[in-house]
Design an enzyme around this catalytic site. Structure first.
Site, PDB file in Angstrom:
ATOM      1  N   ASP B 463       0.943  -1.184   0.168  1.00  0.00           N
ATOM      2  CA  ASP B 463      -0.084   0.030  -0.060  1.00  0.00           C
ATOM      3  C   ASP B 463       1.441   1.609  -0.336  1.00  0.00           C
ATOM      4  O   ASP B 463       2.198   1.250   0.617  1.00  0.00           O
ATOM      5  CB  ASP B 463      -1.156   0.452   1.676  1.00  0.00           C
ATOM      6  N   CYS B 593     -22.776  22.503 -20.615  1.00  0.00           N
ATOM      7  CA  CYS B 593     -23.767  23.537 -20.665  1.00  0.00           C
ATOM      8  C   CYS B 593     -24.107  24.238 -19.492  1.00  0.00           C
ATOM      9  O   CYS B 593     -24.446  25.216 -18.837  1.00  0.00           O
ATOM     10  CB  CYS B 593     -24.487  23.935 -21.951  1.00  0.00           C
TER      11      CYS B 593
END
Lengths: 291, 1011
Positions: B463, B593
């Protein structure tokens, strides 16, 4: 950028297809040392203020592709209500209406349609949207100006060194049996390796009389016309593209080309074949005149 | 640590440590957690199951946890009780456990209820608790306790694990109110019409399905015309279609005009629980596996029989002892004639066994039920739950002799699987990728199982992350003292401490898996492991590991959680499809948009705000630094961005014209940003698209999902306005290394003194056309402008060493103003568009894309993974032997399915799957490969690729083709990719596109080319 091997394979297939049989006015530029570095070039459609221009669309594939759409951006400056200053393109195909069966070709055809039918209702560039709504002529004028300044090279991109379009006009009325299949494939890029259309394709291309012999100059005329006429059949309203928010009012529920037939490729072939009539072309010509 | 615990009285019930509970708050919400913080929990029985439940409840955060178990610790307890050590043997279980439990969460005091060995729990001892959990307690005692709790408003849970079997029973009282039965966000959406009718039909905007179900309740806002609906009492829904539903009588209401939003209202649900006494005769089963539909009835009798057996014999049935088993079958048949004898026999055989994965499944599940009991959040399990994983038994069943206790910590597992299988477990070699929530739970289970503890066994764990505060809430191997240390290291040490046999057998690494670390995780590494377990938090790494496991033909265990939902998948070489064979549908993105001009929901304004954060505090300083540090930055990088002029203007602004020298100037800058973003830009939009604009079809432009905005007028007394100024000024100051301020008075004073420019609409787009011919390429048209701008910039050498500080977005630091800015900007924009604003906590989740997480789900999911791991260790190879799991603890729901078989493809007459490949040795030339396909398979190669490089294709051109075909493969790859192949790479994975003699595409496996 990283995609799964199965996706790379699919891209290989599609890029080959787009290289050898590109839709009308659409080409792709690939990069040998990175297949994921794909740029599409859209020829500004005749009869629009974008005619004469060549518009580059940059693709960016994420690990979620094809479940999620690639990120697409126009690299070429354009005056268009649905394209922002930074080149973002507002069209639902690239967002919520995305389907994993879509591919590069489908996106480029969709963007090309957007050049023919801008949708002021979902404006990203509100200035362009306003002009389009209020004063169509000055919208055209401005769009033409920007096209000529930013999008019109002295010589067309080498990818467009192809047969002239007059041949295309001539042959649209004489449909060949191979044409509908090819157009369908352009609209629905293969999603599954077993897609029968994919298998049928290569054999379809060679016997066509207009097919050039060197294998590099791609489209025959009939193939070029097909996607357009087919779309026109279904989208009679002036804003056929389902850009965001467009489903209010009348122009509701218009689907992007091919969405309805996507799950059933076999049907699509039939339907596409049925639209090979002069009326489709007629309607399209009228629409283009309006622009 | 235990000594510094705040006492129960010190805890302010209204204050929740959001830093610690961050991820869990997104699962449970503040209200539920406040109710939990008022609940005292008693857990009776501190063996594996009891401590697993207690661990999860402590992590979740309740007022207090009390443990009752005065029995002395035995070596067998160590099979599953991860908080006991060998040196605890002989001590009271509760006493030995509470100190370690108390370390888990400083806010949760853990007490030992005391008692003497042999002393059973009695009713007088359970007063004062809101929830009582009995673990492995005989039924007679359960009845005694439940009789009292049922009458006295105390929530009762009984749970038990026996070998591969588990059971749970809930009685939350005769009238239990559940406030949120699903845990899903209330639905909401825009409507376009409401009929005036005695069954008023509502039609929603057909953007998205409304998602409501019959019986749901809704209310409305912003309806025009039929004003009676706005803020109305919740109305019951009857669904008519995906976009329509009725809401009862609307005939007396006004005429609907337009607009309106429906919002679902969650109605509380009253659940009537039966007492245990009633339930024994009339059980209501919660099904955990629909493939085992008749098993609950068998196990309902079986567990009662087991309790009876214990009473009669003073012990449990012996491992795989036929005599004890037939006694148990007889006892069970007395209760239920129809029992499945085979199942009861196995229950008897395994009754003395104790398995960590089963404990994890049941412990995770029951802990969530405890939280439901005290928070009223999510739907409780009604009412009897039985679970088993008999499929995990080895194909060759152990003998009675093989299962005898040997006085070791693995006795609980040996009783079920036998010593021979224990040996296999101990000598297994597994690679654990990730040491976060799933990783910690995985290591806990593995240490209890003794995985890798044998002479040949090993666990690799990697990790790259270090431990952060928000991890401590569920990554239970980490403590506050470990903050900042590497996760893999701390986790490995913690579990080696739980089971010292693992010392030297658990190797931790920090190198993340990926194309860059294939020198670490290469051929040699994969040759030295038997399988891979993913404990990852992102799709990319999962796909990468999947690819590696397919290549090296290693089984892969995959799992993930999302709040109360979890899933597990097992991938077996040559048998199942792989992880990447299917894809989850990703979240639909919002069209740009909508974000830029037409937001209609807080998600849209948060997304906008998150972009503004980058546009203001990240990108400009980065561009400035690039200009200062990269030679020819303007000429090279910028030129091809298509945004040359804009970027250059930004660099000039940040480096020259608007560079602040004092913090006050940062406030001025922030004030001007406010004006631009929330006033001028809105005015400009309204100038272009006025409120009365109409579309081409004559409809009002601003309607439906498009909400007309209003500009904001700055008011330093409005806390939202000021919050923006404070955050923006501080972040701007950070960019320039200026010291920040937080005194509101200063911000008010400076902001109010700023003279802001008047709004003048921009009309017409400025296009600079040169006298020269149009530039041949895009972006080149502004070159005159650009060179003027560039002249304003100081040369990089004149500012040697000077750099701005780009902000690095960090959502979990509450003092860095990042989330504060995003919240303030999002809310101001929401005010522009009259969208209800969101609090900081909600904004943080959406802006930070935080995945909700809770320890209970992780515990359960990891238990399911380990049940599959037993099967892989055994070497099972039939599809029906394996199970993929899907759970949702909120509903609750369990679902299992057989893994999907690897898809069979065909070339010629040969079947193949994703697990097959062509191997080419000795670094052949491209031509040799192409020819091989032609000669051996009669297939024409059309394209060849390696990684992302396109090595060769039919449209490549004759010259290139002739050049490349004779190249040795490694040479070809280096030639095309323009990169040398690293020395550790001994093989290349190659994809080809081929066609048969009819020119039809044929799918073939990938190629391995050894170089």
């Amino acid at each position: 950028m990283s995609v799964r091997p199965a996706v790379l394979r699919r891209l290989m297939r599609e890029l080959t297809e787009l290289k050898t049989n590109p839709p009308e006015g659409i080409r792709v530029v690939t990069n040998e040392d990175n297949m994921l570095d794909v740029t599409g070039i859209i020829q500004g459609p005749e009869g629009t203020p974008y005619a004469g221009g060549y518009f580059k669309v940059k693709f960016n594939f994420t690990e979620e592709f094809p479940a999620a759409p690639p990120k697409c951006r126009l690299l070429t400056k354009i005056f268009h209500p649905n394209v922002s200053g930074a080149g973002e393109i507002c069209v639902n195909t690239l967002k919520k209406d995305w389907k994993s069966s879509y591919g590069i070709g489908h996106i480029l055809v969709t963007v090309k349609c957007l050049l023919i039918y801008p949708n002021p209702e979902s404006a990203l560039d509100e200035e362009a949207g306003k002009l389009l709504l209020e004063n169509y002529e000055s919208y055209c004028e401005r769009a033409k100006l920007i096209t000529s300044v930013h999008a019109t090279p002295k010589v067309p991109p080498p990818e467009f060194a192809t047969p002239s379009s007059s041949a295309a006009e001539a042959s649209t009325t004489t449909p060949s049996s191979s044409a509908p299949t090819i157009s369908t494939t352009i609209v629905h890029p293969p999603s599954l390796p077993t897609n029968p259309i994919v298998k049928a394709l290569p054999s379809m291309t060679s016997p066509h009389p207009l097919q050039s012999s060197n294998g590099f100059s791609p489209v025959s005329a009939t193939e070029k016309e097909k996607p357009q006429s087919k779309e026109k059949e279904r989208h009679v309203s002036p804003s056929p593209l389902s850009t965001a928010d467009s489903n209010v009012g009348e122009a509701v529920n218009v689907t992007t080309p091919g969405t309805t037939s996507a799950p059933a490729p076999a049907k699509a072939i039939k339907r596409a074949a049925g639209t090979t009539s002069a009326t489709g072309v007629e309607k399209r010509k009228k629409a283009l005149k309006r622009l | 640590m235990a000594a510094n615990l705040p006492s129960a009285m010190d805890i302010d019930e209204t204050a929740i440590d959001e830093g610690l509970y961050s991820r869990q708050l997104y699962v449970l919400g503040h209200e539920a957690m406040k109710r939990m913080a008022a609940s005292n929990i008693l857990i009776v029985g501190a063996q594996g199951l009891g401590v697993e439940i207690a661990k999860n409840v402590c992590l979740a955060g309740v007022k207090s946890v009390t443990i009752y178990d005065p029995e002395p610790v035995k070596i067998q307890d160590l099979s599953t009780q991860f908080f006991l050590r060998e040196e605890d043997i002989g001590k009271s279980r509760a006493a030995a456990t509470v100190l370690r439990l108390a370390e888990l969460n400083a806010y949760v005091p853990v007490r030992d209820l005391g008692g003497k060995p042999g002393q059973e729990i009695t009713v007088d001892m359970i007063q004062g608790f809101q929830v009582v959990v009995l673990c492995g307690v005989p039924i007679a005692k359960q009845l005694e306790v439940n009789d009292w709790t049922h009458k006295n408003g105390v929530h009762f849970i009984a749970a038990e694990t026996r070998g591969l079997f588990g059971s749970a029973f809930n009685d939350f009282g005769p009238k239990f109110t559940c406030v949120d039965p699903t845990g899903e966000q209330p639905l909401s959406g825009m409507i376009v019409s409401v009929e005036k009718d005695n069954e008023g039909l509502v039609t929603t905007l057909d953007e998205t399905r409304h998602g409501l179900e019959d019986g749901d309740f809704v209310t409305f806002t912003e309806v025009q015309g039929m004003d009676e609906l706005n803020g109305c009492e919740p109305r019951k829904v009857s669904v008519k279609g995906p976009y329509t539903f009725t809401i009862g009588d609307t005939s007396n209401f006004g005429e609907y005009k337009r607009g309106g939003i429906f919002t679902q209202i969650k109605m509380p649900k009253i659940i009537e629980f039966k007492s245990l006494r009633e339930s024994l005769n009339a059980p209501e089963y919660f099904v955990t596996d629909f493939a085992k539909w008749d098993r609950p009835a068998t196990l309902h009798a079986g567990f009662q029989a087991l309790s009876e057996f214990r009473v009669q014999n003073g012990r449990l049935p012996r491992p795989r002892n036929a005599q004890d088993a037939s006694t148990l079958v007889a006892l069970a048949k007395k209760l239920e004639q129809e029992v499945d004898e085979k199942i009861i026999t196995e229950l008897a055989y395994q009754a003395s066994g104790d398995l960590s994965p089963i404990v994890a499944v049941m412990g995770g599940f029951v802990a969530q039920e405890v939280l439901k009991a005290c928070s009223a959040k999510f739907h409780p399990m009604v009412q009897n739950m039985y679970f088993d994983s008999l499929e995990s038994l080895p194909v060759t069943l152990p003998t009675e002799e093989d299962c005898q206790s040997v006085g070791s910590r693995y006795d609980g597992q040996v009783a079920v699987f036998g010593k021979a299988f224990q040996h296999k477990i101990a000598n297994f070699r597994e690679f654990l990728v990730g040491s976060g929530a799933i990783g910690c739970e995985m290591l806990k289970n593995w240490s209890m199982m003794g995985l890798g503890a044998g002479p040949k066994g090993v666990i690799h764990v990697t990790d790259l992350d270090t431990i952060e505060k928000s991890n401590l809430n569920r990554q239970f191997l980490f403590r506050a003292k470990d903050l900042g240390k590497f996760k893999a290291e701390v986790a490995a040490a913690a579990v080696a401490n739980m089971n010292p046999d693992l010392k030297g057998h658990i190797l931790s690494k920090q190198e993340p898996v990926g194309p860059d670390t294939e020198n670490v995780y290469g051929d040699e590494f994969f040759d030295s492991i038997d399988g891979v377990t993913n404990a990852l938090d992102n799709v990319k790494a999962r796909q990468y590991m999947d690819q590696r496991c397919v290549f090296y033909l290693k089984p892969l265990l995959e799992s993930g959680t999302l709040g109360t939902k979890g899933n597990t998948q097992v991938v077996v070489p040559h048998l199942t499809e792989s992880y990447s064979s299917s894809q989850d549908p990703p979240e639909k993105e919002t069209p740009s948009c909508t974000v830029k001009n037409f937001p209609n929901a807080i998600q849209h304004t948060i997304e906008w705000s998150r972009q503004e954060f980058d546009n203001l505090f990240v990108k400009p300083p980065q561009a400035v630094n690039s200009y200062l540090s990269e030679p020819n930055y303007l000429e090279s990088a910028l030129k091809y961005s298509g945004q040359q002029k804009e970027q250059l203007e930004q660099i000039v602004s940040f480096l020259v014209t608007d560079k602040p020298l004092t913090f006050e100037e940062c406030i001025v800058w922030a004030r001007l940003q406010f004006e631009e973003k929330f006033n001028h830009n809105i005015q400009q939009l309204l100038f272009s698209l006025p409120k009365d604009a109409v579309t081409s079809t004559g409809q009002p432009f601003w309607s439906g999902p498009k909400r007309a905005p209003d500009p904001l007028i700055f008011n330093s007394n409005d806390p939202q306005h000021l919050a923006f100024i404070v955050a923006a000024a501080n972040l701007h100051a950070f960019n320039y290394g200026l010291r920040g301020e937080t005194d509101p008075a200063l911000f008010k004073k400076v902001a109010d003194s700023v003279v802001v420019p008047e709004f003048t609409p921009k009309s017409g787009v400025k296009v600079q056309v040169n006298d020269n011919d149009p530039a041949p390429e895009a972006g080149g048209g502004d070159s005159g402008d650009v060179s003027d701008l560039a002249k304003k910039l100081p040369t990089p050498s004149s500012l040697a060493g000077y750099r701005l500080n780009p902000v690095e977005f960090e959502k979990d630091d509450d003092a860095n103003h990042h989330i504060d800015f995003i919240t303030a900007a999002s809310n101001l924009r929401a005010m522009n568009y009259n969208i209800p604003i969101a609090d900081r906590h909600t904004t943080k989740q959406i802006a930070g894309k935080i995945i909700p997480a809770i320890a209970t789900t992780t515990s359960l999911v990891v238990g399911l993974v380990c049940l599959e791991l037993y099967k892989l260790i055994d070497g099972k190879n039939k599809l029906e032997d394996f199970k993929n799991g899907f759970v949702n603890l909120a509903l609750p729901f369990f679902g299992f399915s057989e893994p999907i078989a690897a898809q069979k493809n065909k070339y010629g007459t040969t079947d193949w799957t994703l697990w097959d490949r062509f191997e080419f040795n000795g670094n052949p030339t491209l031509k040799e490969i192409v020819d091989w396909f032609k000669k051996e398979l009669n297939l024409e190669v059309g394209m060849v690729s390696q990684g992302v490089s396109m090595l060769w294709s039919s449209f490549i051109g004759k010259k290139k083709s002739e050049e490349r075909l004779p190249m040795k493969f490694s040479k070809l790859v280096e030639h095309v990719s323009k990169k040398p192949i690293p020395p550790h790479v001994k093989h290349l994975i190659v994809e080809v596109m081929v066609a048969d003699e009819n020119d039809e595409d044929v799918e073939v496996p990938f190629l391995v080319v050894r170089i």
